[in-house]
Design a protein around this motif. Structure first.
Motif, PDB file in Angstrom:
ATOM      1  N   LEU A  94       0.816  -1.216   0.000  1.00  0.00           N
ATOM      2  CA  LEU A  94       0.000   0.000   0.000  1.00  0.00           C
ATOM      3  C   LEU A  94       0.851   1.269   0.000  1.00  0.00           C
ATOM      4  N   ARG A  95       2.163   1.119   0.093  1.00  0.00           N
ATOM      5  CA  ARG A  95       3.046   2.293  -0.002  1.00  0.00           C
ATOM      6  C   ARG A  95       3.973   2.141  -1.216  1.00  0.00           C
ATOM      7  N   ASP A  96       4.971   1.254  -1.159  1.00  0.00           N
ATOM      8  CA  ASP A  96       5.887   1.134  -2.299  1.00  0.00           C
ATOM      9  C   ASP A  96       5.133   0.567  -3.509  1.00  0.00           C
ATOM     10  N   GLY A  97       4.249  -0.398  -3.240  1.00  0.00           N
ATOM     11  CA  GLY A  97       3.471  -0.998  -4.341  1.00  0.00           C
ATOM     12  C   GLY A  97       2.662   0.056  -5.061  1.00  0.00           C
ATOM     13  N   VAL A 157      15.146  -5.903   5.769  1.00  0.00           N
ATOM     14  CA  VAL A 157      15.623  -5.623   4.404  1.00  0.00           C
ATOM     15  C   VAL A 157      14.456  -5.221   3.517  1.00  0.00           C
ATOM     16  N   HIS A 158      14.781  -4.367   2.549  1.00  0.00           N
ATOM     17  CA  HIS A 158      13.760  -3.838   1.629  1.00  0.00           C
ATOM     18  C   HIS A 158      14.420  -3.878   0.254  1.00  0.00           C
ATOM     19  N   PHE A 159      14.208  -4.980  -0.446  1.00  0.00           N
ATOM     20  CA  PHE A 159      14.970  -5.178  -1.673  1.00  0.00           C
ATOM     21  C   PHE A 159      14.103  -5.026  -2.918  1.00  0.00           C
ATOM     22  N   HIS A 160      14.635  -4.245  -3.863  1.00  0.00           N
ATOM     23  CA  HIS A 160      13.927  -4.052  -5.133  1.00  0.00           C
ATOM     24  C   HIS A 160      14.382  -5.103  -6.146  1.00  0.00           C
ATOM     25  N   ASN A 161      13.539  -5.243  -7.174  1.00  0.00           N
ATOM     26  CA  ASN A 161      13.672  -6.410  -8.058  1.00  0.00           C
ATOM     27  C   ASN A 161      14.175  -6.064  -9.463  1.00  0.00           C
ATOM     28  N   GLY A 221       9.692  -3.502  -9.249  1.00  0.00           N
ATOM     29  CA  GLY A 221       8.955  -3.927  -8.059  1.00  0.00           C
ATOM     30  C   GLY A 221       9.844  -4.308  -6.885  1.00  0.00           C
ATOM     31  N   ASN A 222       9.194  -4.878  -5.879  1.00  0.00           N
ATOM     32  CA  ASN A 222       9.867  -5.295  -4.640  1.00  0.00           C
ATOM     33  C   ASN A 222       9.850  -6.817  -4.542  1.00  0.00           C
ATOM     34  N   ALA A 223      10.499  -7.321  -3.510  1.00  0.00           N
ATOM     35  CA  ALA A 223      10.433  -8.766  -3.261  1.00  0.00           C
ATOM     36  C   ALA A 223       8.961  -9.133  -3.117  1.00  0.00           C
TER      37      ALA A 223
HETATM   38 ZN    ZN Z   1      11.395   0.871  -2.070  1.00  0.00          ZN
END
Ligand code: ZN
Ligand code: KIV
Length: 511
Positions: free
Chosen positions: A27-30, A208-212, A244-246
């Motif tokens: 609901l934030r990064d997405g 961790v906050h990993f991008h894809n 995107g994110n994990a």
């Molecule tokens: Zn991010």
């Protein structure tokens, strides 16, 4: 499950935390992904589903950006969900005040630390960034807010400086140190080594906050967890900035199945959540998306279908029910006799050996033409095979068309419908359209049909070429039927093909 001793591997090669927390940032990064804009109500519904699934934290949004974001945060917070509700804020007083004004008591606050962010975006020195971070954390703590601190673009930040910033954040009272791989440049080995190094320096739990960007977000998150990170940021369907994110579903299922870790997540709700988020965001799931894609548990090739029919584990790592998905036997050019038989059984369609061979050949040949054969296609093909000419509910008794430059094209059609003669005239954009409109109007008391596909081919060259018309009609109840006709008159070929298709549709409806 893999013929490997996972418990031994855990002991010898991993430093797994006692508990792994799932922090969902759909609901934030997405929502930051281009093209996604969720309403307050959408966010509330997704938050409830995330809570039902069992995630530990929901990042609900970025309160400073709008009144709507604040209202969403307030409403979701007031629901009293089990998950913690967190909001994003820069290390700025006004951002933190907006978060406090949203009734949230958990902030994910961040500032860029890499040379790129320092020099080009923030135009701030290392010292200024460190001071601002400490000031913001202290301000939040003074207001009773739990702080998760991120050094944005941490993976392109000088290691010594990164450690210095994180230690200062820890001393200022941050409860979680989050490590964002903002542009997704990590690889699994580097991810593991980075978290190992940070673990040696910090006492605070690491997230961790990993991008894809390179397709490695899930793998990198798993390696970080192996190195001791006790929380991972994820998004439903891997939504997020750029690549995107994990992805929530990939990480959760890997941890549960490959690592045999209990996460308190109800995995049976994953497919439904993914589908729900896909519908609300308008971002379609690619068929080959792991866990939740349409093909994740679909099988077409003869060898695989044979294996699956004997024992599903032969070609599936988990049962689809584990994630609330379902198995699909698809038909196409790779289909084997076993697959076709199981599909026909599913629809209670009994064919003689000869009919079966004919259906099998038609499926192969449609597959060779690059066509996907849906369940409705199979039913139509099979029913055509068993239907007899007596089952022609509608017969053509007459057809006349008029076309020209200054008049609307019109057609008069006479049909025998269930023994009763019926006739009407209609206009259309051309003579074919007019004739089809007349048929539609005559049969609408019997059945409602839609023309889904209309293809015409000239078989030979010249003005007297034979026209081959292929149509697909549907009845709006999930039934479809094909029809085909070849004539030297285009209108006639079209009318016969459509009637042929409607007759098959009626057979399907009455069977
Ligand atoms: Zn991010
Ligand atoms: O990817 C990122 O760096 C972020 C920050 C807001 C932490 O999403």
């Amino acid at each position: 499950m893999f013929g490997m001793d996972i418990e031994k591997l855990k002991k010898e090669h991993m430093n797994l935390p006692d508990k792994i927390k799932i922090f969902d940032t759909t609901l934030r990064d997405g929502e930051q992904a281009p093209g996604i804009a969720l309403t307050v109500d959408d966010k509330i519904q997704i938050a409830k589903k995330l809570d039902d699934l069992g995630v530990n934290t929901i990042e609900i949004g970025f309160p400073i950006v709008s009144e709507g974001e604040k209202e969403t945060a307030r409403t979701v917070k007031s629901l009293g969900l089990n998950a913690e509700i967190c909001g994003l804020a820069r290390v700025l007083k006004k951002d933190l005040d907006a978060l406090i004004d949203s009734d949230l008591s958990y902030v994910h606050t961040f500032i860029g630390t890499s040379p790129l962010h320092r020099d080009y975006k923030l135009k701030m020195s290392k010292e200024e960034i460190l001071d601002k971070s400490v000031e913001a954390i202290e301000y939040a703590k003074d207001h009773g807010i739990t702080v998760e601190f991120s050094a944005e673009d941490s993976t392109r930040t000088e290691k010594d400086y990164l450690i210095e910033v994180y230690k200062a954040a820890e001393d200022a009272g941050a409860s979680t140190i989050n490590v964002p791989d903002t542009v997704g440049v990590l690889t699994p080995v580097i991810a593991k080594s980075l978290i190992q190094d940070l673990k040696k320096e910090l006492k605070t739990p690491i997230s961790v906050h990993f991008h894809n960007d390179f397709g490695l977000a899930t793998a990198n998150s798993l390696m970080a967890i192996e190195a001791g990170a006790s929380q991972a940021h994820v998004t439903v369907n891997g939504l997020g900035e750029r690549g995107g994110n994990a992805s929530l579903e990939e990480l959760v299922v890997s941890l549960a199945v490959a690592y045999d870790i209990d996460l308190d997540i109800d995995t049976t709700k994953l497919y439904n959540l993914s589908d729900f988020v896909s519908k609300l965001t308008g971002v379609k799931i690619s068929p080959n998306k792991p866990i939740v894609g349409g093909n994740a548990f679909a099988h077409e090739s003869g060898i695989h279908v044979h294996g699956i029919l004997e024992n599903t584990s032969t070609y599936e790592p988990i049962n689809p029910e584990f994630v609330g998905h379902s198995r699909k036997i698809a038909l196409g050019k790779h289909t084997g006799a076993n697959g076709l038989k199981s599909k026909l059984d599913e629809f209670n369609i009994d064919l003689s050996e000869e009919q079966f061979c004919s259906v099998y050949d038609q499926i192969k040949s449609l597959g060779d033409k690059g066509k996907t054969i849906t369940d409705a296609d199979l039913k139509a093909i099979a029913v055509t095979e068993i239907s007899t000419s007596e089952e022609e509910y509608i017969k053509l008794l007459g057809l006349a068309v008029m076309s020209g430059e200054t008049v609307s094209p019109s057609a008069t059609v006479k049909l025998l419908i269930d023994g009763e003669e019926k006739e009407t005239s209609k206009t259309g954009v051309g003579p074919v359209d007019a004739a089809l409109n007349a048929i539609k109007s005559l049969i609408q008391e019997t059945t409602s049909i839609e023309l889904e596909e209309y293809n015409i081919d000239a078989i030979t060259g010249g003005t007297d070429a034979l026209a081959e018309v292929f149509v697909v009609t549907s009845d709006g109840k999930g039934n479809k039927a094909t029809g085909r006709a070849t004539r030297d008159d285009v209108v006639m070929a079209s009318v016969i093909a459509v009637l042929n298709s409607i007759n098959k549709l009626l057979v399907i409806q009455n069977s």
